[in-house]
Motif scaffolding. Sequence first.
Motif, short mmCIF file in Angstrom:
data_model
loop_
_atom_site.label_atom_id
_atom_site.label_comp_id
_atom_site.label_asym_id
_atom_site.label_seq_id
_atom_site.Cartn_x
_atom_site.Cartn_y
_atom_site.Cartn_z
N ASP A 273 -3.08 -3.98 -4.48
CA ASP A 273 -1.67 -4.39 -4.51
C ASP A 273 -0.96 -3.63 -5.63
OD1 ASP A 273 0.77 -5.63 -4.91
OD2 ASP A 273 0.00 -7.64 -4.53
N PRO A 274 -0.33 -2.50 -5.27
CA PRO A 274 0.27 -1.65 -6.31
C PRO A 274 1.31 -2.38 -7.16
CG PRO A 274 0.14 -0.46 -4.23
CD PRO A 274 -0.26 -1.87 -3.93
N GLY A 275 2.13 -3.22 -6.53
CA GLY A 275 3.17 -3.93 -7.30
C GLY A 275 2.55 -4.83 -8.36
N GLU A 276 1.52 -5.55 -7.94
CA GLU A 276 0.82 -6.45 -8.87
C GLU A 276 0.16 -5.65 -9.99
OE1 GLU A 276 -2.14 -9.73 -7.44
OE2 GLU A 276 -3.35 -7.98 -7.97
N ASN A 278 1.03 -2.77 -11.12
CA ASN A 278 2.07 -2.22 -11.98
C ASN A 278 2.54 -3.25 -13.00
OD1 ASN A 278 3.87 -0.17 -12.70
ND2 ASN A 278 5.49 -1.05 -11.44
N ARG A 279 2.73 -4.47 -12.55
CA ARG A 279 3.17 -5.52 -13.48
C ARG A 279 2.06 -5.85 -14.48
NH1 ARG A 279 5.68 -6.92 -8.71
NH2 ARG A 279 3.94 -8.19 -7.99
N ALA A 280 0.82 -5.82 -14.00
CA ALA A 280 -0.29 -6.14 -14.92
C ALA A 280 -0.41 -5.08 -16.02
CB ALA A 280 -1.59 -6.24 -14.12
N ALA A 290 -6.32 -6.11 -18.82
CA ALA A 290 -5.96 -6.37 -17.42
C ALA A 290 -6.90 -5.64 -16.48
CB ALA A 290 -4.53 -5.94 -17.18
N LYS A 291 -7.41 -6.37 -15.51
CA LYS A 291 -8.26 -5.78 -14.47
C LYS A 291 -7.40 -5.58 -13.23
CE LYS A 291 -12.47 -6.21 -16.36
NZ LYS A 291 -13.29 -5.04 -16.66
N LEU A 292 -7.40 -4.39 -12.70
CA LEU A 292 -6.61 -4.11 -11.51
C LEU A 292 -7.53 -4.16 -10.29
CD1 LEU A 292 -4.55 -1.09 -12.92
CD2 LEU A 292 -4.21 -3.54 -13.30
N ARG A 298 -13.38 -3.64 -5.81
CA ARG A 298 -13.78 -3.55 -7.22
C ARG A 298 -12.59 -3.87 -8.13
NH1 ARG A 298 -15.25 2.19 -8.45
NH2 ARG A 298 -13.65 2.59 -6.90
N GLU A 299 -12.88 -3.99 -9.41
CA GLU A 299 -11.81 -4.14 -10.39
C GLU A 299 -12.00 -3.10 -11.48
OE1 GLU A 299 -11.94 -8.15 -11.87
OE2 GLU A 299 -10.53 -8.82 -10.33
N MET A 300 -10.90 -2.55 -11.94
CA MET A 300 -10.99 -1.56 -13.04
C MET A 300 -9.81 -1.77 -13.98
SD MET A 300 -11.94 2.00 -11.07
CE MET A 300 -12.44 3.02 -12.45
N THR A 301 -9.97 -1.38 -15.23
CA THR A 301 -8.82 -1.41 -16.13
C THR A 301 -8.02 -0.11 -15.92
OG1 THR A 301 -9.91 -0.23 -17.93
CG2 THR A 301 -10.17 -2.64 -17.90
N ALA A 302 -6.79 -0.15 -16.42
CA ALA A 302 -5.93 1.03 -16.28
C ALA A 302 -6.57 2.24 -16.99
CB ALA A 302 -4.56 0.73 -16.87
N ILE A 303 -7.19 2.00 -18.13
CA ILE A 303 -7.80 3.12 -18.86
C ILE A 303 -8.96 3.70 -18.05
CG2 ILE A 303 -9.03 3.83 -20.95
CD1 ILE A 303 -7.50 1.74 -22.50
#
Length: 487
Positions: A273-276, A278-280, A290-292, A298-303
């Motif tokens: 969910d790109p919108g979600e 982006n807000r995270a 924040a885990k995207l 899977r989940e990943m952090t922005a870094i």
Amino acid sequence: MPQLRDSGNSGPGATVERSPEFEGFARIFGVETEYGVSVTGASRPVDAGQVAMTMFRPIVSRSRSTNTYLANGSRLYLDVGSHPEYATAEARRPIDALAQDMAGELVMRRLASQAQDQLRDTGYGEHLRVHVFKNNADSAGHSFGCHENYLVRRYVSLEQVEHELLPFLITRQLYTGAGRVTDEGFEITQRADYLDEAVSSATTRSRPMVNTRDEPHADPEEFRRLHVIIGDSNRSQWATRMKLAVTHLVLCAIEESARLGRPSGCEAFALADPGEANRAVSRDLTCRTAKLRLADGREMTAIEIQRGYLSIVERFMADHRELTGESDADAGDMARTVDAWRQVLELLESGRSEQLADRVDWAAKLRLFEALHARRGGMIAQSKLAQLDMDYHDIASGTVYDALLRRGMMIRLLDDADAQRALSAPPADTRAALRGRFVAAALDAGAQFSCDWTRLTLTGPEHREAVMLDPFDADPSDDYERLMAAL
Ligand SMILES: Nc1ncnc2c1ncn2[C@@H]1O[C@H](COP(=O)(O)OP(=O)(O)OP(=O)(O)O)[C@@H](O)[C@H]1O
Ligand SMILES: [Mg+2]
């Protein structure tokens, strides 16, 4: 920019007669910046729309329109409302696009100063101040844009843009976000609350992160113009150049794999969910928590996602040592870009974002807020922070950002003289050079003319036209010579 003529594979859809740049990785960059206008200190009512119209009076009297092109090849215009826009001339290098963008700030500052004088002289009081904000949200909750334009080879599909580029664009905000004070606190980006759709051709009904309206301003068989909406207006010179340079390198890797018909690796980062996401990213000031959610569960952090893109680009650069430049300077520039990118991620990973305060706008603002907190013993009203936030972006009457520059607290890549030069000098190696020369000569001659990105038209004294479909081509055509001779 990069040239790669030895790939031996002209990519899907290759036919005859391609422009020489189709084969390589050469890029055209353009940045459109909408500015916010406001006014304070007036002795009688005046609104932002009136101020914007006053700013544009010299333009209208010269060009008979609020939509015009300048002698540096850029476009300056005012739609209805109070958001003047400056779109830079086509540049081949991020640093040239930065110079053009800085020239845009000078144009707006000059128009604001003239409007301020005029309004003061016509009864609005000597304390009237015109403010012009290079940001993306006003206090009434309206959002306005800073759009990046990238020339991309047509065989890169819109699906690839959505799945392979968008996770990069969302997570790069860690170092390109301009920061914003909101009622809920401080955020990394200006626009996270305003962008709802991932990829779309509409900009009014909904707000996509990438606009897919098909207006390549180039040969449509070969190229698209990627119109990136997700991105903040930056005051930091470093951030403006960096967002263009790093995005260029990611696009190179995506283009290369599309050309060879194999996966780029970037598809692994497609977001659920790109919108979600982006807000995270925008709300996580630690940058590490924040885990995207990814499309594959899977989940990943922005870094971590940025690290993934960095590895893909490093691999790509290692495979293409000859890459990135018509000159050694360009190649060096790109190598340094990758080093700077790696360094930023290392600092963020180790929780040292305050060390980015000299180059990343949101970190620079946070440093200011923290200094203010320390001075006032923690008793700072939200409105004071919001005011400081706006001052940072005010290119007409603000003092904060200029003070940071003067004290050497922000990285400076170009100086005032470079920006001044870019006011009259378009990039020399794109069609902007032809446009700029035409506009300057037409204004000198008092001729009637009009332009768009691919066409120059002389409407009086006689009618002549020159089409410039290839943005890389700075050589005058016969039509162009005839057009100039008619002036
Ligand atoms: N072929 C091209 N590839 C990439 N960028 C380009 C190309 N031609 C022009 N540009 C850049 O695209 C930008 C276009 O700005 P402009 O504001 O006219 O865009 P627009 O998409 O028509 O947006 P708007 O909806 O604001 O009218 C400029 O910065 C220009 O330098
Ligand atoms: Mg525009």
